[in-house]
Design a protein around this motif. Sequence first.
Motif, mmCIF file in Angstrom:
data_model
loop_
_atom_site.group_PDB
_atom_site.id
_atom_site.type_symbol
_atom_site.label_atom_id
_atom_site.label_comp_id
_atom_site.label_asym_id
_atom_site.label_seq_id
_atom_site.Cartn_x
_atom_site.Cartn_y
_atom_site.Cartn_z
ATOM 1 N N HIS A 195 40.920 40.479 31.130
ATOM 2 C CA HIS A 195 41.156 39.191 31.779
ATOM 3 C C HIS A 195 42.646 38.909 31.998
ATOM 4 O O HIS A 195 43.004 37.859 32.521
ATOM 5 N N GLN A 196 43.479 39.837 31.592
ATOM 6 C CA GLN A 196 44.924 39.771 31.772
ATOM 7 C C GLN A 196 45.557 38.603 31.013
ATOM 8 O O GLN A 196 46.553 38.023 31.444
ATOM 9 N N LEU A 197 44.967 38.302 29.874
ATOM 10 C CA LEU A 197 45.564 37.341 28.961
ATOM 11 C C LEU A 197 46.530 38.039 28.019
ATOM 12 O O LEU A 197 47.384 37.385 27.406
ATOM 13 N N GLY A 215 37.281 48.372 42.223
ATOM 14 C CA GLY A 215 38.201 49.363 42.778
ATOM 15 C C GLY A 215 39.619 48.874 42.979
ATOM 16 O O GLY A 215 40.506 49.668 43.316
ATOM 17 N N GLU A 216 39.872 47.584 42.773
ATOM 18 C CA GLU A 216 41.220 47.034 42.943
ATOM 19 C C GLU A 216 41.972 47.086 41.619
ATOM 20 O O GLU A 216 41.482 46.608 40.592
ATOM 21 N N LEU A 217 43.155 47.653 41.636
ATOM 22 C CA LEU A 217 43.971 47.756 40.435
ATOM 23 C C LEU A 217 44.322 46.369 39.919
ATOM 24 O O LEU A 217 44.771 45.508 40.684
ATOM 25 N N LEU A 218 44.125 46.136 38.642
ATOM 26 C CA LEU A 218 44.408 44.842 38.041
ATOM 27 C C LEU A 218 45.820 44.789 37.483
ATOM 28 O O LEU A 218 46.253 45.701 36.779
ATOM 29 N N GLY A 219 46.524 43.727 37.817
ATOM 30 C CA GLY A 219 47.823 43.465 37.195
ATOM 31 C C GLY A 219 49.000 44.198 37.792
ATOM 32 O O GLY A 219 50.150 43.860 37.499
ATOM 33 N N HIS A 220 48.737 45.204 38.634
ATOM 34 C CA HIS A 220 49.813 46.023 39.200
ATOM 35 C C HIS A 220 49.479 46.400 40.636
ATOM 36 O O HIS A 220 48.334 46.302 41.077
ATOM 37 N N GLU A 221 50.480 46.825 41.345
ATOM 38 C CA GLU A 221 50.288 47.445 42.645
ATOM 39 C C GLU A 221 51.083 48.739 42.677
ATOM 40 O O GLU A 221 52.097 48.887 41.975
ATOM 41 N N THR A 249 54.948 54.829 41.542
ATOM 42 C CA THR A 249 55.317 53.805 40.572
ATOM 43 C C THR A 249 54.325 52.660 40.582
ATOM 44 O O THR A 249 53.808 52.274 41.625
ATOM 45 N N LEU A 250 54.054 52.116 39.413
ATOM 46 C CA LEU A 250 53.246 50.913 39.292
ATOM 47 C C LEU A 250 54.179 49.722 39.100
ATOM 48 O O LEU A 250 55.034 49.730 38.208
ATOM 49 N N ARG A 251 53.993 48.706 39.931
ATOM 50 C CA ARG A 251 54.844 47.533 39.876
ATOM 51 C C ARG A 251 53.987 46.321 39.510
ATOM 52 O O ARG A 251 52.926 46.101 40.110
ATOM 53 N N PRO A 252 54.410 45.525 38.514
ATOM 54 C CA PRO A 252 53.614 44.357 38.116
ATOM 55 C C PRO A 252 53.419 43.385 39.280
ATOM 56 O O PRO A 252 54.335 43.155 40.077
ATOM 57 N N LEU A 253 52.225 42.827 39.364
ATOM 58 C CA LEU A 253 51.946 41.831 40.382
ATOM 59 C C LEU A 253 52.599 40.504 40.004
ATOM 60 O O LEU A 253 52.740 40.185 38.817
ATOM 61 N N PRO A 254 52.968 39.705 40.992
ATOM 62 C CA PRO A 254 53.472 38.357 40.678
ATOM 63 C C PRO A 254 52.363 37.508 40.071
ATOM 64 O O PRO A 254 51.176 37.755 40.308
ATOM 65 N N PRO A 255 52.731 36.493 39.294
ATOM 66 C CA PRO A 255 51.726 35.664 38.595
ATOM 67 C C PRO A 255 50.660 35.080 39.519
ATOM 68 O O PRO A 255 49.494 34.969 39.133
ATOM 69 N N ARG A 256 51.013 34.716 40.740
ATOM 70 C CA ARG A 256 50.047 34.117 41.652
ATOM 71 C C ARG A 256 48.922 35.096 41.968
ATOM 72 O O ARG A 256 47.748 34.716 42.012
#
Length: 266
Positions: free
Chosen positions: A51-53, A65-71, A76-83
């Motif tokens: 749940h990304q807590l 199939g969508e990567l959670l928390g990163h793109e 390289t994996l880059r953290p997603l913005p909080p929104r």
Amino acid sequence: MTPVLSVANIRRSLGAHAALDDVSLDVAEGEVVAVIGPSGSGKSTLVRCVHQLEPIDSGAMYLDGELLGHERDGATLRPLPPRRVAGQRRRMGMVFQQFQLFPHWTVLRNITEAQVRVHGLGREQARERAMELLGKVGLTEKADAHPRQLSGGQQQRVAIARALATRPRIMLLDEPTSALDPELVDEVLTVVRDLAAAGMTMVIVTHEIAFAREVADRYVFMDRGRVVEQGPVGGVLGDGTSDRLRAFLSRYTSQLTASRGAQTDA
């Protein structure tokens, strides 16, 4: 077919302690997975990470199939913005050990507020959805009550209705009965049974072993941050397949005996 949820080799460390150590898990559409194991085995940490807590240190998680928390940016994996993380989180329903209801809001507002403010639903639409869900959890008459006026079991049923209000792809339940008095447990488990019968995809962290045997399609047994074994429930949760699982299940002999007797009587 792409799993609704896929967890691949995730790790989560708390200081020198490995809360999750190379954990992998797939959950198919409509599947109910019961996560069991001793206290401190990483069960709650697993669903909180999904749940990304809580952040993971390595590995990857996917929702449809969508990567959670990163793109991905090349290799390289880059953290997603909080929104965007919040947007992913809204596609999962989370039910906590403690009910997490807003005490100064009515039951109805606890369920409708996120629908209106976060999902942009109209007030009347949100109210209709909330009343429909309160009907499903047997609490229509409590719409105007405040949480302090409800029993623990009723509060947890409201929390389940709130989690369902946004039509999540998957429900994550973290020991949903652990904060309840024993006589209130059954009313919450009945709601979860109904969700399972309706085809809701769920991951349930639970110490209610007889219930897990009854409602789950598959068990995942964790110990010391690792998945020790997993497989179809069938009769396995009555006997265990490894020494470690059998030793764990031996504490629940009376639960499992009662569950078997009830199924035989049925």
